[in-house]
Design a protein around this motif. Structure first.
Motif, PDB file in Angstrom:
ATOM      1  N   LEU A 246       0.941  -1.078   0.027  1.00 12.53           N
ATOM      2  CA  LEU A 246       0.052  -0.066  -0.036  1.00 12.53           C
ATOM      3  C   LEU A 246       0.815   1.184   0.094  1.00 12.53           C
ATOM      4  CD1 LEU A 246       0.209   1.475   2.940  1.00 12.53           C
ATOM      5  CD2 LEU A 246      -1.255  -0.576   3.600  1.00 12.53           C
ATOM      6  N   THR A 296      -5.742  -8.147  -3.183  1.00 11.60           N
ATOM      7  CA  THR A 296      -5.225  -7.878  -1.959  1.00 11.60           C
ATOM      8  C   THR A 296      -6.315  -8.670  -0.871  1.00 11.60           C
ATOM      9  OG1 THR A 296      -6.481  -5.891  -1.737  1.00 11.60           O
ATOM     10  CG2 THR A 296      -4.216  -5.726  -2.457  1.00 11.60           C
ATOM     11  N   GLN A 301      -3.825  -6.648   4.722  1.00 11.65           N
ATOM     12  CA  GLN A 301      -4.043  -5.114   4.486  1.00 11.65           C
ATOM     13  C   GLN A 301      -4.133  -4.699   5.973  1.00 11.65           C
ATOM     14  OE1 GLN A 301      -3.568  -3.132   1.763  1.00 11.65           O
ATOM     15  NE2 GLN A 301      -2.629  -4.970   0.793  1.00 11.65           N
ATOM     16  N   ARG A 323      -3.775   0.495  -2.932  1.00 10.99           N
ATOM     17  CA  ARG A 323      -3.211  -0.794  -2.457  1.00 10.99           C
ATOM     18  C   ARG A 323      -3.087  -1.651  -3.516  1.00 10.99           C
ATOM     19  NH1 ARG A 323      -4.702  -1.153   3.143  1.00 10.99           N
ATOM     20  NH2 ARG A 323      -6.291   0.482   3.659  1.00 10.99           N
TER      21      ARG A 323
END
Length: 371
Positions: A246, A296, A301, A323
Motif C-alpha cells: 500500500l 489484496t 492489509q 493498495r
C-alpha cells in the motif's frame, strides 16, 4: 487472429529469439542478446498491458539483504553459498546502475535499517550477537564492516531501542527504471508484443513452434523469463509468492528517509514522493499467498494498516491512497535458476524477491548461455 501479410512479415516471421515475459530479466536478456547478435530478430511476448509479475509492482529497494535475512539463509545455505548470493546482488545492482544510469532510475543511497518490534526478542538478540560474524563473513565483498547498530531517530513506536543500519543500501523509482529499460529495448530494435499469452510450445528439430492466445509462430530459440509464472510453461520447483503493498497520500513534513524492514524482510517500507510505501505480511498466510492471483486480502492489509498506525506514524494523521499486489518467484534455494532446458529452450527465473538486485545480471547470464 487474422494477421496481415505485413504483420507476419515484420513481426513474427523468421524470429531468432522469442522471449516470454517483459520484466527486468526478459528485457535485460533482449538487450544483451541484441549486443551479441545485432542482426537477430528478437520479439518479447508479454501477457499484460504492462510487465506482469513484480517488475513494476515492487517497493523499489536497491538492497542485498538485511542481517536477519542473511542469518536465516545461513540455516539452509552454506557460508560460501550465502557469500555468493550477496556478491551476485551487489554486482547485479552495479550492472543495473551502469546500464540505466542513476538519474534514470532515481537511485538514492539513503541507507537501510532493520527494525525490531518489542516482542521480537529472539530475532533481535540473534542479530545483535551476530553482527560481527556477518560483517566478517561478507568482508571479502565489502572490504570492511557494513552492519552497525543505531538508535531510534525517526520516532517510531513499539520497537527495540536499537536498529541495525547499513549505509550502502538504497532505493530506486521502479516505474522510472522500467520505462528506461523499455525505451532502451525498443531503441535497440527489439519488438514487444503486449496482451499476448503464450499457451504452449512444441520443439521441432531446430525450431520451436509457439502457440499464443492469438496466433502461432516459429522461433529458433524460446527464452522463458516468467519468474513466478514459469510453471505454466515448464515444470520447475518455482512457486509463485504474492506480495501485497500500500502507499499513503503525501504527508507534510515527512522526515523518514531510507529503506526499512522487519521480521527477516517479511515487512518493508520506504519514503517516496513524500509518501510511505509499505509492503509485506506474506508470513501471515503463506499458503494463501502462494498464488499467482493479483489481489489484496483483509488479513494482510489490516496488519499493514496497524503497522502504519501503531509503529510508523503513532502520532501522525495519514490516508491510504492505493493498495496492490505483485507476484514473485521463490523456491527451496535463493539462487536463481538460469539454465538450458532443452535444445532450443532456455529458462531464467526464481528471483526470490531480489529482482531489482539480480534481474539485470540474470538476463546477462541467460543471454551468454545462448549460441
Amino acid at each position: 487472429m487474422n494477421l496481415s501479410y505485413w504483420e507476419q512479415k515484420h513481426w513474427i516471421k523468421a524470429v531468432d529469439f522469442a522471449i516470454v515475459g517483459s520484466g527486468i530479466v526478459g528485457l535485460s536478456s533482449a538487450l544483451f542478446l541484441k549486443k551479441r547478435f545485432p542482426k537477430s530478430n528478437i520479439i518479447i511476448l508479454e501477457k499484460g498491458i504492462l510487465p506482469q509479475g513484480a517488475s513494476t509492482k515492487n517497493a523499489g529497494f536497491a538492497c542485498f539483504g538485511s542481517i536477519s535475512e542473511i542469518l536465516k539463509d545461513l540455516k539452509s545455505h552454506s557460508e560460501d553459498e550465502v557469500l555468493e548470493l550477496v556478491r551476485d546482488r551487489v554486482n547485479g545492482l552495479k550492472l543495473l546502475r551502469k546500464i540505466l544510469g542513476d538519474v534514470n532510475i532515481n537511485f538514492k543511497c539513503l541507507g537501510g535499517y532493520e527494525l525490531f518490534l518489542e516482542n521480537d526478542n529472539e530475532i533481535y538478540e540473534n542479530c545483535l550477537q551476530n553482527i560481527g560474524y556477518v560483517n566478517s563473513l561478507l568482508s571479502p565483498i565489502f572490504k570492511g564492516d557494513i552492519y552497525f547498530t543505531t538508535t531510534n531517530k525517526f520516532n517510531f513506536s513499539k520497537l527495540k531501542k536499537q536498529y541495525v543500519y547499513n549505509k550502502l543500501e538504497g532505493q530506486i523509482d521502479t516505474g522510472k527504471m522500467m520505462l528506461t529499460l523499455l525505451k532502451k529495448v525498443h531503441s535497440s530494435g527489439v519488438k514487444i508484443l503486449n496482451n499476448i499469452t503464450v499457451e504452449s510450445y512444441e520443439e521441432l528439430r531446430n525450431l520451436v513452434q509457439v502457440k499464443t492466445n492469438l496466433f502461432e509462430f516459429q522461433s529458433k530459440k524460446l527464452i522463458l523469463t516468467t519468474n513466478g509464472f514459469t510453471n505454466s510453461l515448464f515444470s520447475t520447483d518455482i512457486k509463485p509468492a504474492r506480495a501485497q503493498a500500500l502507499i499513503t497520500k503525501p504527508i507534510k513534513n515527512l522526515k523518514i528517509k531510507g529503506t526499512f524492514n522487519m521480521n527477516c524482510g517479511y515487512y518493508y517500507f520506504r519514503n517516496i514522493d513524500q509518501r510511505i510505501l509499505l509492503g509485506g505480511g506474506r508470513n501471515l498466510d503463506i499458503e494463501g499467498e502462494t498464488t499467482s492471483r493479483f489481489m489484496t486480502t483483509s488479513i494482510i492489509q489490516n496488519e499493514l494498516d496497524s503497522l502504519l498506525k501503531e509503529v510508523i506514524f503513532p502520532d501522525k494523521d495519514f490516508e491510504i491512497d492505493q493498495r496492490w499486489s505483485g507476484i514473485m518467484g521463490v523456491g527451496p534455494q535463493k539462487k536463481p535458476l538460469i539454465f538450458q532446458a532443452s535444445n532450443c529452450v532456455y529458462v531464467g527465473a526464481r528471483m526470490g524477491g531480489m529482482g531489482i538486485a539480480i534481474g539485470c545480471s540474470v538476463g546477462k547470464k541467460l543471454s551468454e548461455l545462448i549460441s
